[in-house]
Write a protein that holds these residues in place. Structure first.
Motif: not given
Lengths: 490, 474
Positions: B365, B427-428, B431-433
Motif C-alpha cells: 500500500r 509477499v503475504i 500485500y495482505l498484512r
C-alpha cells in the motif's frame, strides 16, 4: 494473429489500466473484455468457415531447446475460449458493483491479466507454453483471492490454495520434462527434442513409465479441478474470496484441470490412463457423493455452492475417465454449462449478500415478495444446476451419465445421485432464502437493477442455448474428442 | 585481460579521488568505470585469446584465458555490480567517510572475480579467490561500530582463511600428483597417470579442492558461516557477496571440474551429488523457519548454491553446451533477482530499521513499486513462470535430467516446492498484512534508485518471457 491478439490483448489492457482512474478504468476494463468477446466470436466464425489453420501461431521461442511458442485453436479450445471471453465481462460487472474494493483499478487489471493466463492455457499447443500459462494464471488469482478478501483467515486460506496448486504444477513440470526428453527432434529443427503437442502425442512409452508419469501430470489437474481427496483448499477459498475471484476460480479456472486431462493427459499417457482409470473413477464418484452430502449441511450460500461445484466436477471427471465418446462430449458441454451455472449461482449469492449484508441462510427468508425478478433468475440458474431438461445442465449431465453408464452400470447409478442430491440441497437453499417465513430483510430488499438484469439475461440466454441447441458446441468439439479417443485407443 | 587492468588502475585512482572528500562524485565515477569495463569486456566476445601483444608472452598468456566462457561470466559479475551500485546512495547521502575505500575494494574484488572465471592455471585460481575474499572480509566488517558486522567479518575471515588453506593444500597435492598447474595438462596427467602410486594423492587433492571451493560458494555441509555472515554484513555488501562471489565461484568450479578434472569424475561426481542434496535440503529447510527476511535470503542463497551444484553435475566434458549454458542463465537470473531483493530490503531496513517480515508489512500500500519489484524478485527466486528464474531452473533441470540423474531432479523439484513456501511469506506480508503501527509512512526512494528497480523488473520479465535471447550463448 487472431489467436495472439486474443491471448495478449487483455494483458495489454491490464497494463493500460494502470493509467486510468475511477470511471475511466471501468470503461476501459469492460470495453476491453467486450472487445475480447467480439474477437472470440469472430475467431469462432473464422474457425467454422476456414478451419483451425488460420488460427495457428507457431514462433520460435527457445530455438536451442526445440521449444516453440505454439498457440492454436481447435474445436475444443474454441469452446473454452468462448466461455472465458463470455464470462469475464460478467465477472468484471460483478466487480464494478463492489464499491468497497480498495484500489479497484488493480482488481480489474488482475482479472484481465488472469484472462491472458486462462486463454493461454486453452490455446497452448506446446507443453511448456501450456505450463507457462498454467502458472501465469495462478499469480493474479492469488492476489485477487487474498488481497481483496475481508476474511480474517484469508492469509492461511490463500496460502494453502497457492501451495496446493503450485505443488501440483511442479509435479506436472517434472512429468513434462521427462516426456520432453523422450521426444525426437521436430522436423526442420536442430534441437534434439521438441515439446510440441504432436511430438508428445507421438511418444510411445512403456506401460511402467506411463504408470508414474500419469500421476506426475495428473497431480496438477487433480488439484485444480479439484478431485477428492485433493479438494481441501477449495471450499474455504471459494467461500472467503471476493465473489468475482470465486467466479473466476469456479467458472473458468477449474476447467483448466478438465481441459488439461482431455488435451495433455489422456492422449499422452494412454496406458497410464487405462491403468489408473478405475481408481480415478472411484475418486470422482466419491467426490460426487461426498460434495453433495456436505452441501446439504451447509448454511452459508457460497459454501453450499462451493460443495455443489465439487460434486458436479466429480461427474465431469467421471465422464472424462469413462473414455467413452459420449462422456467426453458431455464433459465439454458440461464445462460450458457448469461455467455458466456456477457463475450465475455465485451472482445470485452476491446479489443477496450485497443487499442484505448476509449470505447466511438462517438469517434470510421470504425475500421473493419484493424481488420477483431475482427469484426468477435464481430459479433458472438453480434448475439448470439441478439439470432440468431444456437447460444446459441437463444436456451436459445426461451425456456424462450416459458415458459413465457405458463404462459401468453401477458407477452410472451412483453418479446419477448427483442430480437427486443437487435437487435436495439447491431447492432447500431456494426455500430457505427466497421463500419461507419473512426475515428482517424481506420488506427492505430491492429487486435486480438494470445492469444486473443484463448480466442475468446473458447467462440465461446461454443456459437455454446450451439446453436447446447443444449441437452448436458438440459439433465443434466432436472431431477433437474423437481424435483424443483414437489416440487413447492406440 | 583489459578489464582486469582497467579495474585495477581505476581502483587505485579511485582511492586518490577519496582524498578530495567529494562523495557525490564517487558514485557516478564508479558507475562510468563499470559501464566502460562492461563494454570493454564484451569486445572480447568471439575473439578467443585476444590478448594485447605486450602481454602475450607464454608465461602470462598461459595463466589466464579469455574466451566466450570467461567473457560471459565476467559480464554477469560486472552487470550485477553495475545494477547494485545505485543502492549505495544512502552512503553518499549519509556522508560515509570511507566510501572511496569501499568502492575501490569493490573494484578489486571484481578483479578477483574476473580472474576466477578466466584462470587457466591453478595459481591464478588461488590468487583470484584471495583477491576477491580479502576485499570481502574488509567489506563485511565495514559497519565497524556494529557488533554484528564485526562478528560477520571475523567469522567470514576465519572460515575463509580455513577454506583457503584447504584449497591450497588440495592444489599442492594435485600438483604433486600431476606435476603441473595448467588445467589442460592436469587433465591429461589424470587421464593417463604416469605413476599409479600417486593416484590416491591425486584423489585426496581433488576432494580437498572441492571442499575448499565448497566453503566459498556456501555449499552444505560447509555453509554454516553463511547465515550469520550475511545477516551481520551491511545489506549492500551482503548483496554483493551473495551474487558476485557466488557467480564467480561457480564459474571457477565448473571450469575446474570440466577442464581439469573430467577424468577424476569418479571422485567428485558422488561428492558433489551428495553436497548438492545436502545443500538443497539444509538451505530450503533452513529458510522456512526464518523470521528475518535477510536471514531467509541467506538460506535461500545456500539453496541456490544447491541448484547450481546440480548444474555442475550435468557438466560432463565441455565448457559449452547445456551445462555451462544452464549455469550461466541461472547465475544471471539469480544475481538479478538477488540484487533486486536486497536492494528493496536495504531501502526498507534503512528507513524502518528492521529486517524481519513484519517490517515489510503494508509495503504494497505504501510503496507499490518496491512491493512489486520485491515480489517479482521473490517469484523469480522461487522459479515461477513469467520471471527469468523459472527458465533458470528449467534449463538446469533439463540439463541434469538429460544426463540421466532423474532422482536428483525429482529431489530438486520437491525442494523448489519448499522454496515457494518461504518466498511467498514476504509477499503475504507486503500485500495482505497491514503496516505495523508507526511504519505507515511510505519509504522515500529517489528517482535514480526507482529507475534501477524498474530496470531490474524489466530484465526479470523480459528474459522470463523471451528466454530464447541469451539461452544459447555458450
Amino acid at each position: 494473429m487472431l489467436t495472439a491478439f486474443l491471448v495478449f490483448f487483455p494483458l495489454a489492457a491490464a497494463l493500460l489500466l494502470h493509467f486510468a482512474k475511477g470511471g475511466a478504468a471501468r470503461a476501459l476494463a469492460l470495453g476491453a473484455a467486450l472487445l475480447e468477446f467480439v474477437v472470440a466470436v469472430f475467431a469462432a466464425i473464422s474457425f467454422v468457415r476456414t478451419g483451425s489453420a488460420g488460427l495457428d501461431l507457431n514462433l520460435n521461442w527457445i530455438p536451442s531447446a526445440g521449444i516453440n511458442f505454439h498457440l492454436g485453436i481447435d474445436g475444443l479450445s474454441l469452446c473454452l475460449v468462448l466461455l472465458t471471453t463470455f464470462l469475464v465481462p460478467i465477472i468484471l460487472l460483478t466487480a464494478f458493483r463492489h464499491e468497497e474494493y480498495e484500489n479497484p483499478g488493480a482488481f480489474y487489471a488482475l482479472v484481465l491479466f488472469m484472462q491472458t493466463g486462462l486463454l493461454g492455457v486453452f490455446t497452448a499447443m506446446d507443453a511448456f507454453v501450456f505450463y507457462f500459462f498454467w502458472e501465469v494464471a495462478l499469480i493474479p488469482i492469488y492476489f485477487l483471492a487474498g488481497a481483496w478478501s475481508r476474511s480474517d483467515r484469508r492469509i492461511q486460506i490463500t496460502f494453502k490454495f497457492f501451495l496446493y496448486t503450485i505443488i501440483g504444477s511442479l509435479f506436472m513440470l517434472a512429468g513434462f520434462v521427462y516426456l520432453y526428453l523422450q521426444t525426437g527432434p521436430a522436423a526442420g529443427s536442430s534441437a534434439a527434442h521438441s515439446s510440441d503437442i504432436q511430438a508428445f502425442y507421438a511418444l510411445k512409452l512403456s506401460a511402467s513409465e506411463q504408470s508414474w508419469l500419469f500421476w506426475l501430470v495428473f497431480a496438477a489437474f487433480a488439484v485444480k479441478m479439484p478431485i477428492f481427496p485433493f479438494h481441501t483448499w477449495q471450499p474455504d477459498t471459494y467461500t472467503e474470496s471476493p465473489t468475482p475471484a470465486t467466479m473466476l476460480l469456479s467458472g473458468i479456472m477449474l476447467k483448466m484441470g478438465i481441459y488439461g486431462c482431455l488435451r495433455w493427459l489422456l492422449p499422452v499417457v494412454p496406458l497410464g490412463v487405462s491403468q489408473w482409470q478405475q481408481l480415478v473413477m472411484v475418486l470422482a464418484i466419491i467426490g460426487i457423493v461426498y460434495g453433495a452430502i456436505i452441501a446439504i449441511r451447509q448454511r452459508d450460500m457460497k459454501r453450499l455452492i462451493a460443495y455443489s461445484s465439487l460434486s458436479h466436477v466429480g461427474l465431469m471427471i467421471a465422464g472424462v475417465f469413462s473414455l467413452q465418446a459420449i462422456g467426453l462430449q458431455g464433459a465439454v458441454v458440461q464445462m460450458l454449462a457448469h461455467g455458466v451455472n456456477v457463475v450465475g449461482m455465485f451472482l445470485v449469492a452476491d446479489a443477496i449478500e450485497r443487499r442484505t449484508g448476509s449470505r447466511y441462510m438462517p438469517d434470510l427468508g421470504g425475500l421473493t415478495r419484493r424481488t420477483p425478478l431475482l427469484s426468477v433468475c435464481f430459479l433458472v440458474m438453480l434448475l439448470s444446476t439441478v439439470a432440468l431438461p431444456l437447460t444446459g445442465g441437463f444436456v451436459g449431465e445426461f451425456l456424462l451419465l450416459a458415458g459413465v453408464y457405458q463404462f459401468n452400470m453401477w458407477a452410472g447409478a451412483v453418479a446419477g445421485l448427483t442430480i437427486i442430491f443437487s435437487a435436495v440441497y439447491l431447492l432447500r437453499m431456494y426455500q430457505r432464502t427466497m421463500l419461507g417465513p419473512d426475515s428482517t430483510y424481506s420488506e427492505t430488499i430491492t429487486d435486480l437493477g438494470g445492469t444486473e438484469l443484463v448480466m442475468f439475461g446473458a447467462l440465461i440466454v446461454l443456459v437455454f442455448w446450451l439446453g436447446l441447441f447443444p449441437g452448436t458446441f458438440l459439433r465443434l468439439s466432436e472431431p477433437v474428442t474423437s481424435q483424443i479417443l483414437t489416440l487413447v485407443g492406440r | 585481460m583489459l578489464p582486469i587492468v582497467l579495474l585495477s588502475v581505476f581502483g587505485i585512482l579511485n582511492l586518490f579521488l577519496g582524498f578530495l572528500r567529494s562523495n557525490r562524485a564517487l558514485l557516478p565515477f564508479i558507475l562510468v568505470v563499470l559501464a566502460l569495463v562492461f563494454g570493454v569486456n564484451l569486445l572480447d566476445w568471439n575473439h578467443a585469446g585476444s590478448i594485447p601483444a605486450f602481454l602475450d608472452s607464454p608465461y602470462i598468456s598461459q595463466m589466464l584465458t579469455v574466451d566466450n566462457y570467461s567473457v560471459a561470466f565476467s559480464g554477469i559479475v560486472l552487470l550485477t555490480a553495475l545494477l547494485l551500485l545505485p543502492f549505495s546512495r544512502s552512503y553518499v547521502v549519509a556522508g560515509e567517510p570511507n566510501l572511496a575505500e569501499y568502492y575501490s575494494l569493490l573494484l578489486f574484488s571484481l578483479v578477483g572475480a574476473i580472474m576466477m572465471v578466466s584462470y587457466n592455471h591453478l595459481i591464478m585460481l588461488f590468487v583470484g579467490i584471495e583477491i576477491l575474499s580479502i576485499s570481502m572480509y574488509v567489506l563485511a566488517g565495514s559497519d565497524k561500530r556494529n557488533v554484528r558486522s564485526n562478528e560477520a567479518a571475523l567469522k567470514y575471515f576465519l572460515q575463509g582463511a580455513f577454506a583457503t588453506g584447504i584449497l591450497l593444500f588440495g592444489i599442492a597435492l594435485l600438483y604433486g600428483a600431476t606435476g603441473t598447474f595448467q588445467l589442460s595438462e592436469v587433465a591429461a596427467a589424470i587421464a593417463t597417470p604416469a605413476n599409479q602410486s600417486l593416484v590416491p594423492m591425486l584423489y585426496v587433492g581433488v576432494l580437498l579442492m572441492v571442499i575448499g571451493i565448497g566453503f566459498k560458494i556456501s555449499a552444505a555441509p560447509f555453509h554454516f558461516w553463511t547465515p550469520d555472515v550475511y545477516e551481520g554484513t551491511p545489506t549492500f555488501f551482503t548483496a554483493f557477496m551473495s551474487t558476485v562471489v557466488k557467480t564467480a565461484g561457480f564459474a571457477a568450479f565448473l571450469k575446474l571440474l570440466v577442464v581439469a578434472l573430467p577424468a577424476a569424475s569418479t571422485v567428485w561426481l558422488p561428492t558433489i551429488s551428495a553436497m548438492c542434496v545436502l545443500t538443497l535440503l539444509l538451505g530450503n529447510v533452513g529458510a522456512t523457519v526464518q523470521t528475518s527476511a535477510k536471514r531467509m535470503l541467506a538460506y535461500s542463497s545456500v539453496s541456490h548454491a544447491g541448484y547450481l551444484l546440480l548444474g555442475l553435475i550435468a557438466g560432463h566434458g565441455q565448457l559449452s553446451g547445456a551445462a555451462a549454458q544452464s549455469i550461466f542463465f541461472y547465475s544471471l537470473a539469480y544475481s538479478i533477482a538477488t540484487v533486486a531483493a536486497f536492494g528493496v530490503l536495504k531501502l526498507v531496513s534503512d528507513q524502518r530499521q528492521r529486517e524481519d517480515y513484519a517490517g515489510l508489512a503494508g509495503l504494497g500500500r505504501t510503496n507499490p513499486l518496491l512491493a512489486f519489484v520485491l515480489t517479482l524478485a521473490l517469484l523469480s527466486l522461487g522459479g515461477i513462470p513469467l520471471t527469468r528464474g523459472f527458465f533458470g531452473k528449467f534449463f538446469i533441470f533439463t540439463a541434469v535430467a538429460s544426463q540421466g540423474h532423474i532422482g536428483l531432479v525429482v529431489f530438486a523439484v520437491l525442494m523448489s516446492m519448499v522454496g515457494i513456501y518461504y518466498y511467498l511469506r514476504p509477499v503475504i506480508a507486503m500485500y495482505l498484512r497491514p503496516a505495523e503501527p508507526g511504519a505507515e509512512a511510505p519509504i522515500v526512494v529517489d528517482g535514480f534508485q526507482s529507475a534501477t528497480l524498474v530496470l531490474l523488473a524489466i530484465i526479470t520479465l523480459v528474459l522470463g518471457i523471451l528466454p530464447g535471447f541469451l539461452s544459447n550463448l555458450l
